[in-house]
Design an enzyme around this catalytic site. Structure first.
Site, PDB file in Angstrom:
ATOM      1  N   ASN A  90      61.773   5.401  70.675  1.00  0.00           N
ATOM      2  CA  ASN A  90      62.796   4.743  71.485  1.00  0.00           C
ATOM      3  C   ASN A  90      63.818   5.736  72.009  1.00  0.00           C
ATOM      4  OD1 ASN A  90      61.453   2.483  70.747  1.00  0.00           O
ATOM      5  ND2 ASN A  90      62.933   1.804  69.222  1.00  0.00           N
ATOM      6  N   VAL A  91      64.325   5.444  73.195  1.00  0.00           N
ATOM      7  CA  VAL A  91      65.324   6.320  73.795  1.00  0.00           C
ATOM      8  C   VAL A  91      66.731   5.738  73.621  1.00  0.00           C
ATOM      9  CG1 VAL A  91      63.692   7.411  75.363  1.00  0.00           C
ATOM     10  CG2 VAL A  91      64.899   5.358  76.122  1.00  0.00           C
ATOM     11  N   ASP A  92      66.818   4.546  73.004  1.00  0.00           N
ATOM     12  CA  ASP A  92      68.147   3.995  72.706  1.00  0.00           C
ATOM     13  C   ASP A  92      68.733   4.723  71.487  1.00  0.00           C
ATOM     14  OD1 ASP A  92      67.539   2.609  70.152  1.00  0.00           O
ATOM     15  OD2 ASP A  92      66.344   1.228  71.360  1.00  0.00           O
ATOM     16  N   HIS A 107      60.586  10.729  72.392  1.00  0.00           N
ATOM     17  CA  HIS A 107      60.523  10.558  73.852  1.00  0.00           C
ATOM     18  C   HIS A 107      61.875  10.767  74.534  1.00  0.00           C
ATOM     19  CE1 HIS A 107      56.594   8.021  73.392  1.00  0.00           C
ATOM     20  NE2 HIS A 107      56.392   9.310  73.263  1.00  0.00           N
ATOM     21  N   GLY A 173      56.900  -2.022  65.147  1.00  0.00           N
ATOM     22  CA  GLY A 173      57.121  -2.420  66.535  1.00  0.00           C
ATOM     23  C   GLY A 173      56.623  -1.460  67.591  1.00  0.00           C
ATOM     24  N   THR A 174      55.394  -1.026  67.438  1.00  0.00           N
ATOM     25  CA  THR A 174      54.807  -0.205  68.513  1.00  0.00           C
ATOM     26  C   THR A 174      53.376  -0.651  68.750  1.00  0.00           C
ATOM     27  OG1 THR A 174      54.046   2.004  69.151  1.00  0.00           O
ATOM     28  CG2 THR A 174      54.413   1.650  66.811  1.00  0.00           C
ATOM     29  N   SER A 175      52.980  -0.609  70.036  1.00  0.00           N
ATOM     30  CA  SER A 175      51.620  -1.043  70.387  1.00  0.00           C
ATOM     31  C   SER A 175      50.592   0.038  70.058  1.00  0.00           C
ATOM     32  CB  SER A 175      51.559  -1.382  71.874  1.00  0.00           C
ATOM     33  OG  SER A 175      51.960  -0.255  72.633  1.00  0.00           O
TER      34      SER A 175
HETATM   35  P1  OAD Z   1      55.260  -1.296  73.669  1.00  0.00           P
HETATM   36  O1  OAD Z   1      55.974  -2.168  74.628  1.00  0.00           O
HETATM   37  O2  OAD Z   1      53.988  -0.663  74.101  1.00  0.00           O
HETATM   38  O3  OAD Z   1      54.936  -2.131  72.348  1.00  0.00           O
HETATM   39  C1  OAD Z   1      55.923  -2.904  71.731  1.00  0.00           C
HETATM   40  C2  OAD Z   1      55.396  -3.436  70.423  1.00  0.00           C
HETATM   41  O4  OAD Z   1      56.464  -4.136  69.810  1.00  0.00           O
HETATM   42  C3  OAD Z   1      54.216  -4.407  70.546  1.00  0.00           C
HETATM   43  O5  OAD Z   1      53.214  -4.062  69.603  1.00  0.00           O
HETATM   44  C4  OAD Z   1      54.840  -5.752  70.236  1.00  0.00           C
HETATM   45  O6  OAD Z   1      53.936  -6.647  69.589  1.00  0.00           O
HETATM   46  C5  OAD Z   1      55.969  -5.348  69.305  1.00  0.00           C
HETATM   47  N1  OAD Z   1      57.103  -6.285  69.235  1.00  0.00           N
HETATM   48  C6  OAD Z   1      57.559  -7.169  70.160  1.00  0.00           C
HETATM   49  N2  OAD Z   1      58.629  -7.843  69.684  1.00  0.00           N
HETATM   50  C7  OAD Z   1      58.857  -7.378  68.425  1.00  0.00           C
HETATM   51  C8  OAD Z   1      59.825  -7.662  67.413  1.00  0.00           C
HETATM   52  N3  OAD Z   1      60.789  -8.563  67.579  1.00  0.00           N
HETATM   53  N4  OAD Z   1      59.737  -6.983  66.255  1.00  0.00           N
HETATM   54  C9  OAD Z   1      58.768  -6.047  66.049  1.00  0.00           C
HETATM   55  N5  OAD Z   1      57.843  -5.747  66.967  1.00  0.00           N
HETATM   56  C10 OAD Z   1      57.887  -6.383  68.141  1.00  0.00           C
HETATM   57  O7  OAD Z   1      56.319  -0.209  73.145  1.00  0.00           O
HETATM   58  P2  OAD Z   1      56.056   1.191  72.421  1.00  0.00           P
HETATM   59  O8  OAD Z   1      54.834   1.128  71.575  1.00  0.00           O
HETATM   60  O9  OAD Z   1      57.333   1.601  71.798  1.00  0.00           O
HETATM   61  O10 OAD Z   1      57.596   5.889  76.506  1.00  0.00           O
HETATM   62  O11 OAD Z   1      55.781   2.110  73.677  1.00  0.00           O
HETATM   63  C11 OAD Z   1      55.557   3.464  73.509  1.00  0.00           C
HETATM   64  C12 OAD Z   1      56.072   4.247  74.685  1.00  0.00           C
HETATM   65  O12 OAD Z   1      55.564   3.685  75.909  1.00  0.00           O
HETATM   66  C13 OAD Z   1      57.564   4.172  74.881  1.00  0.00           C
HETATM   67  O13 OAD Z   1      58.264   5.073  74.069  1.00  0.00           O
HETATM   68  C14 OAD Z   1      57.759   4.472  76.338  1.00  0.00           C
HETATM   69  C15 OAD Z   1      56.603   3.692  76.916  1.00  0.00           C
HETATM   70  O14 OAD Z   1      56.037   4.174  78.076  1.00  0.00           O
HETATM   71  C16 OAD Z   1      58.262   6.514  77.519  1.00  0.00           C
HETATM   72  O15 OAD Z   1      58.862   5.930  78.390  1.00  0.00           O
HETATM   73  C17 OAD Z   1      58.164   7.985  77.459  1.00  0.00           C
END
Ligand code: OAD
Length: 230
Positions: A90-92, A107, A173-175
């Site tokens: 996360n960037v926050d 990131h 919380g990451t895909s």
């Molecule tokens: P994603 O949007 O790909 O995935 C978000 C994940 O959070 C999913 O698996 C959801 O099921 C889950 N989720 C949703 N609501 C939730 C909650 N309340 N509690 C827990 N989990 C929840 O985001 P990231 O995997 O973080 O990079 O994405 C990775 C990178 O892709 C980011 O850092 C960003 C993006 O492109 C850059 O911009 C460089």
């Protein structure tokens, strides 16, 4: 005094979702509303830097309106019993604002910009402050301190070292679709307990304990499970 077990936690957008920050790939996520290659890639920055400055200005402004949630707080509270290292995509700045003491941003960070002519020169920037391609700080043109697609991830190597030292590894919380971040799990030593908290988890190797829940609920459950085990 015995040293505390090392808890390494890899977080993604989902941990900040309950604070009101949109994830990227869920329905109505950021990448559904903004073409990712325009607003977050090296090519996009070359084509239209003004658009990218404006996209990150907007996201930085949002930081003033959001607060850490219970999941960030539980992670900080775990420092009482564990040597906690947060590796975040996360960037926050919600982990820092919750009080976590060791946070590695894979990131980049919204709260910083960096000089175009010196990648090691970063400047802290307040949520209300906007930048454009014309902005100069100490004489330097700047860009968001964000790792764009098509760019290397300089903090990945230190992150792999942390993963390899973990006594417990947690993913929240990451895909798990963006590499190299998604590959961190493979650096964890065999036999180390691994937990994955996500309401809609991606497939993970056998042996990982999946907690299918939102971050706030899942972190509370994790704290209970860790209290039983350590
Ligand atoms: P994603 O949007 O790909 O995935 C978000 C994940 O959070 C999913 O698996 C959801 O099921 C889950 N989720 C949703 N609501 C939730 C909650 N309340 N509690 C827990 N989990 C929840 O985001 P990231 O995997 O973080 O990079 O994405 C990775 C990178 O892709 C980011 O850092 C960003 C993006 O492109 C850059 O911009 C460089």
């Amino acid at each position: 005094m015995t040293s505390k077990p090392k808890l390494v936690v890899s977080t993604g957008a989902g941990i900040s979702a309950e604070s009101g920050i949109k994830t990227f790939r869920d329905a109505d996520g950021l990448w559904e509303n903004y073409p990712v290659m325009d607003v977050a890639s090296a090519d996009g920055f070359r084509r239209n830097p003004a658009l990218i400055h404006s996209f990150y200005n907007q996201r930085r402004r949002q930081l003033a309106d959001v607060r850490p949630n219970r999941a960030h707080e539980i992670l900080r509270e775990l420092e009482e019993r564990f040597d906690v290292y947060v590796i975040t995509q996360n960037v926050d700045d919600l982990h820092e604002r919750a009080g976590s003491s060791k946070v590695l941003h894979l990131h980049g960070e919204l709260a910083k910009v960096r000089a175009l002519d010196d990648p090691d020169l970063t400047f802290k920037i307040e949520p209300g402050v906007e930048t454009t391609p014309e902005t100069r700080i100490d004489g330097h043109a700047v860009r968001p301190h964000i790792v764009f697609f098509q760019e290397a991830v300089p903090m990945f190597e230190p992150a792999t070292e942390l993963a390899a030292q973990a006594d417990v590894f947690v993913i929240v919380g990451t895909s798990l679709v963006v590499y190299p971040a998604a590959g961190l799990l493979h650096y964890v030593r065999r036999g180390v307990p691994v937990y994955y908290i996500d309401p809609n988890p991606s497939p993970v190797p056998e042996g990982v304990t999946v907690i299918r829940a939102k971050a706030t609920e899942g972190m509370a459950e994790l704290a209970r499970l860790l209290a039983e085990r350590f």
